[in-house]
Write an enzyme that holds these catalytic residues in place. Structure first.
Site, PDB file in Angstrom:
ATOM      1  N   VAL A 242      44.515   1.786 -21.191  1.00 31.11           N
ATOM      2  CA  VAL A 242      45.186   1.752 -22.482  1.00 31.11           C
ATOM      3  C   VAL A 242      46.152   2.932 -22.540  1.00 31.11           C
ATOM      4  O   VAL A 242      45.771   4.073 -22.273  1.00 31.11           O
ATOM      5  CB  VAL A 242      44.141   1.880 -23.615  1.00 31.11           C
ATOM      6  CG1 VAL A 242      44.830   1.951 -24.975  1.00 31.11           C
ATOM      7  CG2 VAL A 242      43.158   0.727 -23.560  1.00 31.11           C
ATOM      8  N   CYS A 243      47.400   2.660 -22.908  1.00 27.46           N
ATOM      9  CA  CYS A 243      48.384   3.737 -22.989  1.00 27.46           C
ATOM     10  C   CYS A 243      48.001   4.736 -24.084  1.00 27.46           C
ATOM     11  O   CYS A 243      47.766   4.345 -25.236  1.00 27.46           O
ATOM     12  CB  CYS A 243      49.768   3.169 -23.290  1.00 27.46           C
ATOM     13  SG  CYS A 243      50.982   4.465 -23.598  1.00 27.46           S
ATOM     14  N   VAL A 244      47.961   6.000 -23.724  1.00 25.66           N
ATOM     15  CA  VAL A 244      47.496   7.025 -24.668  1.00 25.66           C
ATOM     16  C   VAL A 244      48.417   7.149 -25.881  1.00 25.66           C
ATOM     17  O   VAL A 244      47.941   7.193 -27.027  1.00 25.66           O
ATOM     18  CB  VAL A 244      47.283   8.390 -23.957  1.00 25.66           C
ATOM     19  CG1 VAL A 244      48.559   8.914 -23.317  1.00 25.66           C
ATOM     20  CG2 VAL A 244      46.725   9.430 -24.918  1.00 25.66           C
TER      21      VAL A 244
ATOM     22  N   GLY B 249      48.294   3.996 -27.985  1.00 23.67           N
ATOM     23  CA  GLY B 249      46.968   3.933 -28.583  1.00 23.67           C
ATOM     24  C   GLY B 249      46.828   4.878 -29.766  1.00 23.67           C
ATOM     25  O   GLY B 249      46.334   4.488 -30.831  1.00 23.67           O
TER      26      GLY B 249
END
Lengths: 119, 100, 140
Positions: A77-79, A82
């Protein structure tokens, strides 16, 4: 062949994550590798452990998590995407991890194909 | 290259852009709402009928079925594939370009 | 969910970033630019393509004060700088191109003078060949 998967939409409003899931299952069944699925934009909502779909509907969050456990798929998941949408360690479902956008570029570099699913 | 189009031609210009910006010989797979473009006898049918001159065109069967669209009504020359067929197309045709 | 280790040593690919959506109505334009910038860290070739309503992303004069949204237009300046660095520095093996599709631009009554950065204008036919030759396509 190695497939990287990019998912740009959440699990309910659009069909993107469903199509990506079926594609990933079919690729694995055909003997290909899917080392990484990257969740970007609203796609990060696929990792929300508090999501509770109705009992007669599919639960993509759990389906992705189960696939990751069974087939060792790296669900990233892209930080930054997210954080914007409240997907952090506290809301992250089993089977997912949070990391940087570089992991998407790396999947593009390291896989034979980068498949994208979105709106 | 394998292009996928997931929007109905009645709703968006996605198919038009794909057809304008896809190289001759590349493959096009219609998925999700994009499958509507594969149907015969609509005011949009000419787009895919024309595309068949320069492209191989495919449509995702499970998405047709989900929408109650019969394979018999698919434009002649458009091949119906399942998810395994989608994977095979990705293997055969090189990089994927999803027209979103 | 162990982290997968890719062997990307020496890998050089061409990424095409397709921008077909108008700015601000949706978040796609802003977030894809973040991917473009990250790809620089990996020294990958990039075609940053603007077609359809994506050409409006490049329009100069964005002022978002009254909609209270982040104006991401300055990011194009950063992208242009990265591109110039790559063009001028022989040690950087990276080719970046900022491309506008001629047909989309003209259909909207725009010219190159309307854009915030310097662009290459390609015809649809030329652009189709360029997209076809890329290794990865990421759409915003």
């Amino acid at each position: 062949m190695k497939f990287g998967i990019l998912i740009n939409e959440g699990p309910f409003t659009h069909q993107a994550s469903d199509t990506a899931y079926h594609f990933t299952k079919a690729a694995l069944a055909a003997g290909h590798d899917v080392p990484r699925v990257f969740f970007y934009y609203d796609g990060v909502n696929n990792a929300n452990k508090f999501s509770a779909p109705q009992a007669d509907d599919r639960n993509l969050i759990k389906l992705w998590g189960a696939l990751a456990a069974e087939k060792n798929v790296d669900l990233v998941v892209c930080v930054a995407a997210g954080l914007r949408r409240g997907i952090t360690d506290g809301t992250l479902a089993d089977g997912f991890r949070i990391s940087g956008l570089g992991q998407l570029v790396e999947a593009g570099m390291g896989c034979d194909r980068l498949m994208m699913f979105g709106d | 290259m394998l292009h996928t189009v997931n929007k109905s031609p009645f709703e968006r210009n996605t198919l038009d852009s794909c057809l304008r910006l896809s190289a001759k010989g590349s493959a096009i797979l219609l998925i999700e709402d994009g499958v509507i473009a594969a149907m015969k006898g609509t005011v949009q049918s000419a787009k895919i009928e024309g595309a068949l001159a320069d492209h191989s065109v495919f449509v995702l069967g499970p998405d047709l079925k989900a929408r109650g669209l019969a394979e018999d009504n698919v434009i002649d020359g458009v091949k119906v594939v399942d998810y395994a067929g989608f994977v095979d197309l990705a293997v055969e045709h090189g990089a994927h370009n999803a027209w979103l | 969910m162990a982290e997968y280790q890719f062997d990307t040593e020496g890998v050089k690919k061409t990424f095409t970033f397709m921008n077909r959506k108008a700015p601000y109505g949706t978040v796609y334009a802003l977030e894809v630019l973040e991917t473009v910038l990250i790809s620089a860290a990996f020294e990958q070739h990039a075609n940053i393509v603007f077609a359809d309503d994506g050409v409006y992303q490049l329009k100069s004069g964005h002022d978002t004060t009254e909609i209270n949204m982040k104006n991401f237009s300055p990011t194009f300046g950063i992208i242009e700088m990265e591109k110039e660095d790559a063009d001028e520095d022989d040690d950087i093996d990276m080719v970046w191109r900022i491309i506008v599709e001629k047909e989309s631009m003209e259909a909207r009554g725009l010219t190159e003078d309307d854009f915030k950065v310097e662009v290459e204008v390609l015809s649809a036919a030329e652009l189709a060949e360029l997209i076809d030759s890329s290794d990865c396509v990421i759409s915003g």
